[in-house]
Design a protein around this motif. Sequence first.
Motif, short mmCIF file in Angstrom:
data_model
loop_
_atom_site.label_atom_id
_atom_site.label_comp_id
_atom_site.label_asym_id
_atom_site.label_seq_id
_atom_site.Cartn_x
_atom_site.Cartn_y
_atom_site.Cartn_z
N HIS A 160 -3.76 63.78 8.60
CA HIS A 160 -4.13 62.51 8.47
C HIS A 160 -3.43 61.49 7.47
O HIS A 160 -2.88 60.85 6.81
N GLU A 191 -3.16 60.46 3.42
CA GLU A 191 -1.59 61.08 2.53
C GLU A 191 -1.87 61.70 1.62
O GLU A 191 -0.84 62.04 0.96
N TYR A 208 -9.51 54.93 11.71
CA TYR A 208 -8.47 56.27 12.76
C TYR A 208 -10.45 56.37 13.46
O TYR A 208 -9.96 58.23 12.90
N ASP A 213 5.20 63.91 14.80
CA ASP A 213 5.68 63.23 12.93
C ASP A 213 4.41 62.20 13.03
O ASP A 213 3.91 61.87 14.11
N ILE A 214 3.47 61.86 11.94
CA ILE A 214 2.38 61.50 12.68
C ILE A 214 2.24 60.16 13.06
O ILE A 214 1.07 60.46 14.35
N LYS A 215 2.92 59.59 12.50
CA LYS A 215 3.40 57.87 13.49
C LYS A 215 3.14 57.93 15.06
O LYS A 215 2.92 57.72 15.76
N GLU A 216 3.76 59.44 15.57
CA GLU A 216 3.84 59.79 16.51
C GLU A 216 2.64 59.97 17.26
O GLU A 216 2.05 60.03 18.81
N TYR A 217 1.99 61.26 16.49
CA TYR A 217 1.04 61.92 17.06
C TYR A 217 -0.27 60.52 17.21
O TYR A 217 -1.47 60.97 18.51
N GLU A 218 -0.43 59.53 15.75
CA GLU A 218 -1.31 58.27 16.62
C GLU A 218 -1.55 57.57 17.63
O GLU A 218 -1.72 56.91 17.64
N ARG A 219 0.09 57.84 18.29
CA ARG A 219 0.10 56.91 19.67
C ARG A 219 -1.65 57.83 20.98
O ARG A 219 -1.78 57.18 21.82
N TYR A 234 -10.78 52.79 18.26
CA TYR A 234 -9.15 52.63 19.27
C TYR A 234 -9.92 53.21 20.50
O TYR A 234 -10.69 54.20 20.56
#
Length: 439
Positions: A154, A156, A118, A65-71, A123
Amino acid sequence: MGNKYFMKAGMYMLKCKADYEADIAKSRDNRMKWWRDARFGMFIHYGLYSQLGRNEWAMALENYDIKEYERLAETFKPKEGTIRKWAELAKKAGMKYMVLTTRHHEGFSLWDSKVNPYNSVNYGPKRDLVKEFVDACREFDLKIGFYSSLMDWHHEDSWKCAFDREARIRFTDYIKELNRELMTNYGKIDILWYDVPRPMESPEGWNSLELNQMVRELQPHIIINDRSLLPEDFGTPEEHLTPGEKDWEACMTFNGISWGYIDSEQAKPYSYTPQQILRMIQKVTAFGGNLLLNVGPKPDGTIPEEVIEPLTKVGIWLQENGKAVYGQKDKIGNTNVCGICNVTSEDKILYVWDIIWPSNNSLVIAGICNAQLKEVKLLKDDTPVDFIQDGHRIILKNLPDTNPDQSVGIPVFQLEFDKKPKCNRASYYPQLNMGQTFL
């Protein structure tokens, strides 16, 4: 405006495809000279995926999932000074240029991008890693290459662009502006190395003609690969050494498994030896290409152990035998002059790469039919070598019992002829019909 220009793009006039390709063809030899001489470069695949240690495509292949990978962006912490070590090793290895994945398919930019928030300044390390890379290349006198992915998991619009006109406009503009930053913010850049033009399947879909003219307006001396679906300057066969009709560069992983970092202990049995690397260098040299050999740094940016020793040994060998590799060489096709030797060639000189040291103090090179041999010496130190030329056989004789190359065991003999030699392999056995090798 006639047929030469068809629209205005920014401060420059956009040329039609035919005029654009004609113009870059005129300057290609001048722009490509350093690259054709260089022969050997380092590819660096480094990004968030390095922390996973399971292949640089993990985001897609493991259906993150994109949000999971962003971590992963918050835990991405390359050590200070590690990027300089990449360049230091490349220099020691005899490489002449480097290419860095400034933004891989995961969509994370390694620079201070205003177009893509990003990134590595907002980050993780809170540093511009592309700037560190550029500074390191310049310190070690290495030409600078930027890898730039067209595919982006990543963004959209990165899949909608294939069927949604407005999404395509937004996404191609995004890609263009990312590359504008790379071409504007770091001084002279030598290579733009595009990758994976998905999901669109044509240069028109990517607006490649406009994109690349913008790049060349900002970096007139740059060379560009062919992965934006325009022919541009050079081809990039991946994981195979297949010569192309135009300039070509074989890009190879270090282990045949992953471009990104994988566990060193487990990767080591699959990794290249110095001898395998040199055999690749010999082939690309003989066939008029380059070798771009990849390194996938560890999560903290350090170089994996299994890479350091082979590259260091290759560098020592190239210090002694680089005349057989660097600079313009003849494109000679099949280079096997006996069962244990291959060659590279430069006008009247053959460089004979001995892969297995003979046990009988002599080495036979067969098939030279047209030229008289004048001199033979060991390339690394100019030691004279005794020889006789008898018909289509050249016999190097009175060789030492032990291999004179102590770095990797591949000595090179330099053979100088009175004119450019031609070779018909196994020329006493026409039933083999092997044809001329050196033309």
